[in-house]
Design a protein around this motif. Sequence first.
Motif, short mmCIF file in Angstrom:
data_model
loop_
_atom_site.label_atom_id
_atom_site.label_comp_id
_atom_site.label_asym_id
_atom_site.label_seq_id
_atom_site.Cartn_x
_atom_site.Cartn_y
_atom_site.Cartn_z
N ALA A 150 23.61 56.95 43.14
CA ALA A 150 23.90 57.95 42.97
C ALA A 150 25.30 58.17 42.30
O ALA A 150 26.34 57.81 42.69
CB ALA A 150 23.57 59.09 43.92
N LYS A 153 28.83 59.14 41.18
CA LYS A 153 29.93 60.17 41.92
C LYS A 153 29.84 61.45 41.64
O LYS A 153 29.95 61.59 40.38
CB LYS A 153 31.42 59.28 41.72
CG LYS A 153 31.20 58.04 42.30
CD LYS A 153 31.94 57.77 43.68
CE LYS A 153 32.14 56.34 44.23
NZ LYS A 153 31.40 56.15 45.52
N GLU A 176 15.75 61.66 47.87
CA GLU A 176 16.98 62.75 48.18
C GLU A 176 17.83 63.18 47.21
O GLU A 176 18.33 64.32 47.20
CB GLU A 176 17.83 62.11 49.40
CG GLU A 176 17.16 61.63 50.44
CD GLU A 176 17.98 60.91 51.59
OE1 GLU A 176 19.25 61.07 51.73
OE2 GLU A 176 17.59 60.01 52.14
N ARG A 177 17.83 62.20 46.08
CA ARG A 177 18.72 62.75 44.72
C ARG A 177 18.11 64.03 44.31
O ARG A 177 18.84 64.63 43.65
CB ARG A 177 18.62 61.29 43.76
CG ARG A 177 19.41 61.95 42.56
CD ARG A 177 20.94 61.90 42.77
NE ARG A 177 21.68 61.97 41.52
CZ ARG A 177 22.89 62.66 41.45
NH1 ARG A 177 23.54 62.78 42.66
NH2 ARG A 177 23.61 62.80 40.22
N VAL A 224 19.54 66.74 46.41
CA VAL A 224 20.91 66.80 46.02
C VAL A 224 20.97 67.95 44.72
O VAL A 224 21.79 68.80 44.85
CB VAL A 224 21.55 65.68 46.00
CG1 VAL A 224 23.02 65.86 45.40
CG2 VAL A 224 21.59 64.89 47.11
N GLU A 259 28.06 69.18 43.75
CA GLU A 259 27.43 67.73 44.33
C GLU A 259 28.00 67.18 45.42
O GLU A 259 27.07 66.83 46.27
CB GLU A 259 27.94 66.79 43.15
CG GLU A 259 27.03 65.55 43.39
CD GLU A 259 26.81 64.89 42.29
OE1 GLU A 259 26.13 63.75 42.08
OE2 GLU A 259 27.43 64.97 41.17
N GLN A 260 29.11 67.59 46.05
CA GLN A 260 29.37 66.95 47.36
C GLN A 260 28.86 67.57 48.43
O GLN A 260 28.46 67.07 49.35
CB GLN A 260 31.04 66.77 47.39
CG GLN A 260 31.61 66.06 48.59
CD GLN A 260 31.21 64.63 48.40
OE1 GLN A 260 31.29 63.89 47.78
NE2 GLN A 260 30.37 64.29 49.69
N THR A 293 25.22 66.99 48.52
CA THR A 293 25.16 65.59 49.12
C THR A 293 25.21 65.59 50.70
O THR A 293 24.56 65.21 51.40
CB THR A 293 26.04 64.51 48.45
OG1 THR A 293 26.00 64.52 47.04
CG2 THR A 293 25.84 63.19 49.00
N ASP A 294 26.24 66.17 51.29
CA ASP A 294 26.46 66.20 52.44
C ASP A 294 25.41 67.06 53.30
O ASP A 294 25.01 66.86 54.31
CB ASP A 294 27.83 67.00 52.73
CG ASP A 294 29.14 66.38 52.27
OD1 ASP A 294 28.99 65.20 52.00
OD2 ASP A 294 30.20 66.85 52.20
#
Length: 186
Positions: free
Chosen positions: A46, A48, A80-81, A84, A173-174, A177-178
């Motif tokens: 994925a 960054k 999972e992407r 996200v 995004e972060q 993702t978390d």
Amino acid sequence: MNTIFRKSMLSVAGLAFAGGVFAGPIAAHANPVDAKPVAVAVQSAAPKPQGDQSHITLNDEQTANVKAIIAATKKAGLPERAAVISIATSLQESKLENLGHLGDANDHDSLGLFQQRPTSGWGTPEQITDPAYSTTAFLKGLRQVDGWQDMALTDAAQTVQVSAYPDAYAQWEQQATDLVAQYWNS
């Protein structure tokens, strides 16, 4: 564009194979002491996160909506992407709140987690405000984006959403993702 990229990559791979077939017998007689390691670029699964990242503290309703998005993504058989991208999109569009009609503050007739519009064909107001339905509708659009798995999150989300603020998705995004890392296996 993706077709051109793929053809280019296949051409390069073909040349590399042909070179290997030709050079293989010659290399077998080469002095192994002269051999030098070759650096290979490896692309991560994925991309960054791009730019400055935002973060909000979630309440119980927002956490339930995260779990609903993940469940719908799994039910659709997507990785999972996709979750996200979906969660980041919902963070931008509604802060993960299932919004009804907001009166004059509303952007046209946008509703739900993804601010989807009945007049744009996303579904009825009842459907759009159902987290499972709205996520499935978003994922259906995402599946139609060629190469979405490897593109920047903001590009994938924008292609589905067609927002007036196309770069705004990247800031989530972060956190998305978390959240997927936290709830995907629960």
